[in-house]
Design an enzyme around this catalytic site. Structure first.
Site, PDB file in Angstrom:
ATOM      1  N   GLY A  43       0.091   4.516   2.191  1.00  0.00           N
ATOM      2  CA  GLY A  43      -0.408   5.780   1.668  1.00  0.00           C
ATOM      3  C   GLY A  43       0.690   6.665   1.117  1.00  0.00           C
ATOM      4  O   GLY A  43       0.538   7.875   1.067  1.00  0.00           O
ATOM      5  N   GLU A  74      -1.381  -2.460  -1.275  1.00  0.00           N
ATOM      6  CA  GLU A  74      -1.687  -2.433   0.153  1.00  0.00           C
ATOM      7  C   GLU A  74      -3.194  -2.419   0.350  1.00  0.00           C
ATOM      8  O   GLU A  74      -3.952  -2.251  -0.608  1.00  0.00           O
ATOM      9  CB  GLU A  74      -1.034  -1.230   0.843  1.00  0.00           C
ATOM     10  CG  GLU A  74      -1.400   0.116   0.292  1.00  0.00           C
ATOM     11  CD  GLU A  74      -0.515   1.230   0.887  1.00  0.00           C
ATOM     12  OE1 GLU A  74      -1.049   1.987   1.703  1.00  0.00           O
ATOM     13  OE2 GLU A  74       0.677   1.338   0.547  1.00  0.00           O
ATOM     14  N   LYS A 133      10.315   0.676   0.396  1.00  0.00           N
ATOM     15  CA  LYS A 133       9.135   1.097   1.145  1.00  0.00           C
ATOM     16  C   LYS A 133       9.224   0.663   2.607  1.00  0.00           C
ATOM     17  O   LYS A 133       9.615  -0.467   2.890  1.00  0.00           O
ATOM     18  CB  LYS A 133       7.862   0.478   0.541  1.00  0.00           C
ATOM     19  CG  LYS A 133       7.514   0.972  -0.848  1.00  0.00           C
ATOM     20  CD  LYS A 133       6.191   0.377  -1.318  1.00  0.00           C
ATOM     21  CE  LYS A 133       5.806   0.945  -2.683  1.00  0.00           C
ATOM     22  NZ  LYS A 133       4.510   0.407  -3.157  1.00  0.00           N
ATOM     23  N   ARG A 169     -10.122   1.348   6.437  1.00  0.00           N
ATOM     24  CA  ARG A 169     -10.994   2.453   6.896  1.00  0.00           C
ATOM     25  C   ARG A 169     -11.936   2.866   5.779  1.00  0.00           C
ATOM     26  O   ARG A 169     -11.774   2.447   4.639  1.00  0.00           O
ATOM     27  CB  ARG A 169     -10.106   3.659   7.235  1.00  0.00           C
ATOM     28  CG  ARG A 169      -9.297   4.083   6.005  1.00  0.00           C
ATOM     29  CD  ARG A 169      -8.522   5.361   6.177  1.00  0.00           C
ATOM     30  NE  ARG A 169      -7.990   5.803   4.883  1.00  0.00           N
ATOM     31  CZ  ARG A 169      -6.897   5.360   4.320  1.00  0.00           C
ATOM     32  NH1 ARG A 169      -6.158   4.442   4.907  1.00  0.00           N
ATOM     33  NH2 ARG A 169      -6.499   5.817   3.134  1.00  0.00           N
ATOM     34  N   LYS A 223       2.806  -3.393   6.062  1.00  0.00           N
ATOM     35  CA  LYS A 223       2.659  -3.602   4.612  1.00  0.00           C
ATOM     36  C   LYS A 223       3.401  -4.856   4.163  1.00  0.00           C
ATOM     37  O   LYS A 223       3.013  -5.496   3.185  1.00  0.00           O
ATOM     38  CB  LYS A 223       3.169  -2.386   3.837  1.00  0.00           C
ATOM     39  CG  LYS A 223       2.475  -1.082   4.202  1.00  0.00           C
ATOM     40  CD  LYS A 223       0.973  -1.131   3.953  1.00  0.00           C
ATOM     41  CE  LYS A 223       0.224  -0.091   4.759  1.00  0.00           C
ATOM     42  NZ  LYS A 223      -1.220  -0.282   4.780  1.00  0.00           N
ATOM     43  N   ASN A 264      -6.370  -0.818   2.770  1.00  0.00           N
ATOM     44  CA  ASN A 264      -6.740   0.205   3.752  1.00  0.00           C
ATOM     45  C   ASN A 264      -7.964  -0.271   4.513  1.00  0.00           C
ATOM     46  O   ASN A 264      -8.947  -0.692   3.917  1.00  0.00           O
ATOM     47  CB  ASN A 264      -7.048   1.519   3.050  1.00  0.00           C
ATOM     48  CG  ASN A 264      -5.846   2.018   2.273  1.00  0.00           C
ATOM     49  OD1 ASN A 264      -4.726   2.007   2.775  1.00  0.00           O
ATOM     50  ND2 ASN A 264      -6.059   2.404   1.033  1.00  0.00           N
TER      51      ASN A 264
HETATM   52  C1  MV4 Z   1       4.186   2.106  -6.135  1.00  0.00           C
HETATM   53  C2  MV4 Z   1       4.225   2.774  -7.380  1.00  0.00           C
HETATM   54  C3  MV4 Z   1       4.989   2.211  -8.382  1.00  0.00           C
HETATM   55  N1  MV4 Z   1       5.671   1.048  -8.159  1.00  0.00           N
HETATM   56  N2  MV4 Z   1       4.881   0.975  -5.966  1.00  0.00           N
HETATM   57  C4  MV4 Z   1       1.722   5.406  -3.760  1.00  0.00           C
HETATM   58  C5  MV4 Z   1       0.804   5.281  -2.598  1.00  0.00           C
HETATM   59  C6  MV4 Z   1       0.995   3.913  -2.047  1.00  0.00           C
HETATM   60  N3  MV4 Z   1      -0.251   3.359  -1.644  1.00  0.00           N
HETATM   61  C7  MV4 Z   1       1.643   3.146  -3.147  1.00  0.00           C
HETATM   62  N4  MV4 Z   1       2.043   4.087  -4.147  1.00  0.00           N
HETATM   63  C8  MV4 Z   1       2.730   3.699  -5.252  1.00  0.00           C
HETATM   64  N5  MV4 Z   1       3.465   2.556  -5.109  1.00  0.00           N
HETATM   65  C9  MV4 Z   1       5.594   0.464  -6.968  1.00  0.00           C
HETATM   66  N6  MV4 Z   1       6.265  -0.702  -6.785  1.00  0.00           N
HETATM   67  C10 MV4 Z   1       3.455   3.913  -7.547  1.00  0.00           C
HETATM   68  C11 MV4 Z   1       2.705   4.395  -6.485  1.00  0.00           C
HETATM   69  C12 MV4 Z   1       1.844   5.529  -6.779  1.00  0.00           C
HETATM   70  C13 MV4 Z   1       2.336   6.771  -7.272  1.00  0.00           C
HETATM   71  C14 MV4 Z   1       3.694   7.041  -7.444  1.00  0.00           C
HETATM   72  C15 MV4 Z   1       4.131   8.267  -7.921  1.00  0.00           C
HETATM   73  C16 MV4 Z   1       3.200   9.274  -8.244  1.00  0.00           C
HETATM   74  C17 MV4 Z   1       1.868   9.043  -8.081  1.00  0.00           C
HETATM   75  C18 MV4 Z   1       1.414   7.799  -7.601  1.00  0.00           C
HETATM   76  C19 MV4 Z   1       0.038   7.578  -7.462  1.00  0.00           C
HETATM   77  C20 MV4 Z   1      -0.401   6.376  -6.980  1.00  0.00           C
HETATM   78  C21 MV4 Z   1       0.491   5.359  -6.650  1.00  0.00           C
END
Ligand code: MV4
Length: 488
Positions: free
Chosen positions: A164, A288, A158, A292, A116, A290
């Protein structure tokens, strides 16, 4: 086109890929574990090869057994579905080494995007706006604190090898950072064998908007619009829809076009999804990509009329993209909900068991993707996705009514078996959701999680709305380490 494709997956997606192959006149071979001997995919495939016991590690994750199965059936290509080995660049490489086409991007592209941190760097260079934060991995707690001071709290640490939603820690105050940093690194080391982490500002009350792209092996690409996947619990999506609601068409177009440019710039090939967060000011930030087919791909199929698995097969066979961007028209609204065998009343704990009754809904513009039927045994070994209900309608209000109608028809019963349907109904009833003004905070609010934000409007009023503008394209040399300065 291929003569035989090996399907290296199970459940509803194995059936989905099998149907696409049959429709294109491709012979199908499916691998299965001891737990799936009676599956619908095994019954419908031209050939089925048992590759191991129920344990995923010894079956659907067993690269050597899958490659051997492909050799036995004389398959030219392997479709990995989603999950399992679908994003494993090493598996894609092993396929190539054995003369098999892995249906996905080239292994080197997959490897660069699975990391990532590396994906962020590549997409930033391609001119995509990133969530504010570090691009390179952050080597020390002190460096993490510096990034956090620059972008402002809250921040999220992260894992570079995550994705995901796996391997992330939210940090609200400077006092918590050192421990959260150490804990995320240790967790990443044990989960992925790679302890590199990066730090971003944590964007609350944002929307999770993703863009479907198709890119062929000749440098052509199209986007198929957006999906909103903000309705997630612990990063498991519950409801998805296309297109993303309550955003101006110009904003959606900018996000989609920017995503496609990024995908083409990094040499992406196949069906891919670029994830973004869209904040209250309608600014978007790349998260990010994906590599797939995704669980929620049907909502895009319903609004475009394009079969994404057919396209994956054609692209993998080297066929030039069959669509020009002007030919892709978005029509109406599609909504999907996942039906998992989990108990929302017990923290969404899996509830395996035998299904005594299983009658899926029918009716107009109603699609059910499932591998289950009456008598099906839901085992404890794999994820609990039992079915996806997808509906289409000319407008969002009718689509939501249609989904509620379809869920009313769904009859699933078995001793001890619960489903997520009652919780999905609560989402569909929620006032903010109905208006299309919901964010990633919706599920926690419905669950009464302490600290969850109250209902609110995520969208700026038209008077405040900044005009949509394409992402700036900084030169590689001008690329800063930290992508945005703190603004408050
Ligand atoms: C975040 C975020 C807020 N700020 N990054 C979740 C899955 C992954 N693909 C990235 N995700 C997130 N990254 C930053 N800098 C919020 C999410 C997020 C999320 C967080 C809490 C509850 C539900 C969520 C649903 C989608 C994405």
């Amino acid at each position: 086109m291929f003569e035989t494709v090996l399907i290296a997956n199970r459940g509803e997606i194995a059936l989905r890929v099998l149907r696409a192959c049959k429709e294109l006149g491709v012979r199908t071979a499916v691998v299965y574990s001891a737990a799936d001997a009676d599956s619908a995919a095994v019954r419908l495939a031209d050939q089925a090869i048992r590759i191991g016991p129920a344990s995923s590690r010894r079956s659907y994750l067993n690269a050597a057994a899958i490659v051997e199965a492909a050799r036995q059936v004389g398959a030219q290509a392997v479709h990995p579905g989603y999950g399992f080995l679908s994003e494993d660049a090493d598996f894609a490489e092993i396929c190539a080494d054995n003369g098999l086409i892995f249906i996905g991007p080239p292994p080197a592209v997959m490897a660069a995007l699975a990391d990532k941190s590396s994906a962020r760097a590549l997409m930033s260079r391609a001119g995509l706006p990133l969530s504010p934060g570090s691009i390179a991995p952050v080597p020390t707690a002190a460096a993490a604190a510096e990034v956090a001071e620059t972008v402002g709290y809250p921040v999220i640490v992260k894992a570079a090898a995550g994705g995901g939603g796996r391997g992330m820690t939210v940090v609200h105050t400077p006092g918590e950072l050192r421990r959260a940093y150490a804990r995320t690194r240790a967790a990443a080391q044990s989960a992925f064998g790679d302890d590199r982490v990066y730090v971003e500002r944590y964007l609350t009350e944002a929307r999770h908007v993703e863009v479907q792209v198709l890119c062929d092996s000749h440098g052509n690409g199209v986007h198929l619009g957006t999906r909103d996947c903000s309705v997630q619990r612990r990063h498991q999506k519950l409801v998805e829809e296309a297109p993303a609601p309550a955003l101006p068409a110009a904003v959606l177009d900018t996000i989609a076009e920017t995503a496609l440019r990024g995908a083409l710039e990094v040499g992406f090939v196949g069906a891919g999804t670029l994830e973004f967060l869209v904040d209250a000011e309608e600014r978007f930030h790349f998260l990010e990509i994906n590599c797939r087919i995704q669980v929620e791909h049907p909502v895009t199929e319903m609004v475009t009329g394009i079969d994404l698995v057919h396209e994956q097969l054609h692209i993998a066979a080297g066929v030039p993209l069959r669509w020009r961007q002007e030919e892709i028209r978005l029509h109406g609204v599609a909504v999907e909900c996942r039906v998992n065998t989990e108990d929302p009343e017990r923290g969404f704990a899996p509830t395996p068991g035998r299904l005594e009754r299983f009658t899926p809904p029918g009716g107009p513009f109603t699609r059910v993707d499932t591998h289950a039927s009456a008598g099906y045994l839901v085992g404890p070994w794999y994820d609990s996705l039992l079915a996806k209900v997808i509906v289409w309608a000319p407008d969002r209000e009718l689509a939501l009514n249609r989904l509620e109608r379809a869920l009313d028809e769904f009859d699933i019963a078995g001793p001890g078996v619960h489903t997520t349907i009652p919780f999905v109904r609560r989402v569909l009833d929620d006032a903010a959701f109905r208006k299309g003004r919901y964010t990633t905070g919706l599920v926690d609010r419905l669950l009464g999680v302490p600290g969850a934000a109250p209902a609110q409007r995520p969208t700026a009023t038209p008077a405040q709305r900044p005009t949509a503008s394409p992402a700036p394209r900084p030169s590689p040399a001008a690329q800063p380490d930290v992508t945005h300065r703190r603004t408050r």
